[in-house]
Design a protein around this motif. Structure first.
Motif, PDB file in Angstrom:
ATOM      1  N   VAL A  11      45.284  44.528  35.817  1.00 31.42           N
ATOM      2  CA  VAL A  11      46.070  43.695  36.743  1.00 31.42           C
ATOM      3  C   VAL A  11      45.976  42.218  36.333  1.00 31.42           C
ATOM      4  CG1 VAL A  11      45.917  45.255  38.732  1.00 31.42           C
ATOM      5  CG2 VAL A  11      44.100  43.598  38.357  1.00 31.42           C
ATOM      6  N   ILE A  17      50.683  43.564  36.535  1.00 31.82           N
ATOM      7  CA  ILE A  17      50.796  43.951  37.956  1.00 31.82           C
ATOM      8  C   ILE A  17      52.076  44.766  38.154  1.00 31.82           C
ATOM      9  CG2 ILE A  17      51.106  43.067  40.330  1.00 31.82           C
ATOM     10  CD1 ILE A  17      49.247  40.738  39.575  1.00 31.82           C
ATOM     11  N   ALA A  36      39.484  42.220  40.610  1.00 30.50           N
ATOM     12  CA  ALA A  36      40.088  40.893  40.493  1.00 30.50           C
ATOM     13  C   ALA A  36      40.822  40.819  39.156  1.00 30.50           C
ATOM     14  CB  ALA A  36      38.993  39.841  40.540  1.00 30.50           C
ATOM     15  N   MET A  37      41.822  39.941  39.051  1.00 34.89           N
ATOM     16  CA  MET A  37      42.504  39.752  37.766  1.00 34.89           C
ATOM     17  C   MET A  37      41.463  39.332  36.719  1.00 34.89           C
ATOM     18  SD  MET A  37      45.922  37.695  38.981  1.00 34.89           S
ATOM     19  CE  MET A  37      46.807  37.779  37.406  1.00 34.89           C
ATOM     20  N   THR A  40      38.813  36.279  36.463  1.00 32.06           N
ATOM     21  CA  THR A  40      38.656  35.581  37.747  1.00 32.06           C
ATOM     22  C   THR A  40      37.199  35.583  38.224  1.00 32.06           C
ATOM     23  OG1 THR A  40      40.925  36.033  38.423  1.00 32.06           O
ATOM     24  CG2 THR A  40      39.362  35.560  40.181  1.00 32.06           C
ATOM     25  N   TYR A  70      47.050  31.083  38.984  1.00 30.86           N
ATOM     26  CA  TYR A  70      47.608  31.984  39.999  1.00 30.86           C
ATOM     27  C   TYR A  70      49.027  31.562  40.384  1.00 30.86           C
ATOM     28  CZ  TYR A  70      43.668  35.056  40.628  1.00 30.86           C
ATOM     29  OH  TYR A  70      42.725  36.028  40.419  1.00 30.86           O
ATOM     30  N   GLU A 119      39.052  39.728  44.373  1.00 32.86           N
ATOM     31  CA  GLU A 119      39.650  41.002  44.785  1.00 32.86           C
ATOM     32  C   GLU A 119      40.601  40.795  45.967  1.00 32.86           C
ATOM     33  OE1 GLU A 119      36.811  40.901  43.256  1.00 32.86           O
ATOM     34  OE2 GLU A 119      36.930  42.572  41.860  1.00 32.86           O
ATOM     35  N   SER A 122      43.861  39.569  44.202  1.00 31.90           N
ATOM     36  CA  SER A 122      44.625  40.546  43.408  1.00 31.90           C
ATOM     37  C   SER A 122      45.314  41.573  44.317  1.00 31.90           C
ATOM     38  CB  SER A 122      43.717  41.250  42.392  1.00 31.90           C
ATOM     39  OG  SER A 122      42.724  41.994  43.056  1.00 31.90           O
TER      40      SER A 122
END
Ligand code: ADP
Ligand code: ASP
Ligand code: MG
Length: 348
Positions: A11, A17, A36-37, A40, A70, A119, A122
């Motif tokens: 992701v 995504i 999380a991405m 991150t 982001y 998290e 994301s």
């Protein structure tokens, strides 16, 4: 119902995504656990380090750079102004929350709240994207059902109860999304399941809902027979017994969080390791069947401490090992491996 967990790389960008969204909507009503991405959580650790050291400028600069990343993702991901606006609002709220910690004292508690933001972000991005695509997805907040007890072990009964209540509340969704890694502890504080813990979240959920399968989607086509970061020409292993997989993970095969196999094994739920970039590759199936007794894979791990204890009094003596292990128990130090002879014992 299956549990599908997607790691950070899966992701890690707007494009990824979108691909994960396509992949999960084609697979029906399941529960999707996201990390999380990529990068991150490391950046959030970096920000926390700055805050511990009272380097407020360093922290703010890093927060701003991450926020900008982001914002670029949001720009690329959504096509409608409504979705863009909603995502911007959610993500900005997370970053402003992180910024609020630059003003006060900073302890382990505040750090855990910062680490949880990865998290939370994301899953918010994915949920808004799925809704934009017309999918009736429901976001299940992990902080409302994932909990550890006083020994920092998952509180299985609580997890099952609260998850069931969440499903009852949101019946008829196309799919469910939730955060990996984050939880609350026995005191209700925000906590986490240790780095790489999203795999553990997936198997805890799998056990709680008695899922048909737990799928760990990552950036490689399954458990390889050696660590591909160090060894060339490694190959995926197609099947492993729960115990083989647990042992490989414990001894360094980073593709799996070491504790993630146990809940699956106890409930006999197969775990499949799959590649998001190559969804048709067979990957690795981890289950309770033992195939031929051959060496399937090799794993290695750094930062091991080896202690060799020698004693001239060990020959034909008894109670020596008990005394040694009592000391490790007193200091709550786990032992991975042990070798003994008549004159000594080595532990790692
Ligand atoms: P995710 O972010 O999806 O959780 P991880 O980085 O935690 O992914 O795990 C996947 C990585 O694990 C792979 O990219 C690979 O470099 C590493 N890895 C280490 N040992 C192995 C192994 N034996 N088989 C497959 N991958 C391994
Ligand atoms: N985001 C967390 C980490 O980077 C958990 C995970 O990805 O599994 O450690
Ligand atoms: Mg991982």
């Amino acid at each position: 119902m299956k549990v599908l967990k997607f790691g950070g790389t899966s992701v890690g960008s707007a494009q990824r995504i979108k691909e994960v969204a396509k992949l999960v909507t084609a697979r029906g009503c399941n529960i999707i656990v996201l990390s999380a991405m990529s990068g991150t959580t490391n950046t959030l650790v970096e920000i926390s380090d700055y805050l511990y050291k009272k380097n407020i400028d360093g922290a703010k600069e890093t927060v701003n750079a991450l926020e900008a990343k982001y914002m670029r993702t949001i720009d690329e991901l959504y096509s409608t102004p409504e979705a863009k606006e909603e995502a911007t609002r959610e993500i900005k709220a997370c970053f402003n929350y992180i910024r609020s910690f630059t003003k006060d004292i900073f302890t382990l508690f505040e750090e855990k709240e910062i680490l949880a933001q990865g998290e939370l972000m994301s899953t918010a991005l994915m949920n808004i994207y799925l809704k934009e695509q017309g999918v009736n997805s429901v976001l299940l907040p992990a902080l409302e059902y994932m909990r550890t007890d006083k020994n920092a072990e998952p509180d299985s009964q609580y997890i099952r109860q609260k998850l069931t209540a969440q499903f009852d509340k949101h019946q008829g969704a196309d799919l469910y999304i939730t955060q990996g890694y984050i939880c609350r502890n026995a005191y209700g504080e925000i906590d986490n399941l240790q780095r790489g813990g999203s795999d553990y979240t997936a198997s805890l959920i799998g056990a709680a809902i008695n899922a048909d399968e737990i799928e760990i989607w990552t950036d490689i086509d399954g458990m390889h027979n050696n660590d591909p970061r160090f060894v060339e020409g490694t190959q995926p292993v197609h099947q492993l017994h729960f115990e083989e997989a647990a042992e490989l993970a414990y001894f360094g095969a980073k593709i799996l969080h070491p504790t993630c196999i146990l809940p699956a094994k106890l409930n006999n739920i197969p775990v499949r390791l799959l590649n998001t970039m190559q969804p048709d590759a067979p990957g690795t199936l981890i289950h309770n069947q033992q195939s031929a007794h051959i060496i399937k894979a090799v794993a290695a791990k750094d930062n091991i401490t080896a202690i060799k204890i020698k004693s001239g009094r060990m020959l034909l003596a008894y109670g020596f090992l008990r005394k040694v292990f009592e000391i490790f128990e007193t200091y709550q130090t786990p032992i991975d491996m042990i070798a003994t002879s008549e004159v000594g014992v080595s532990v790692t």
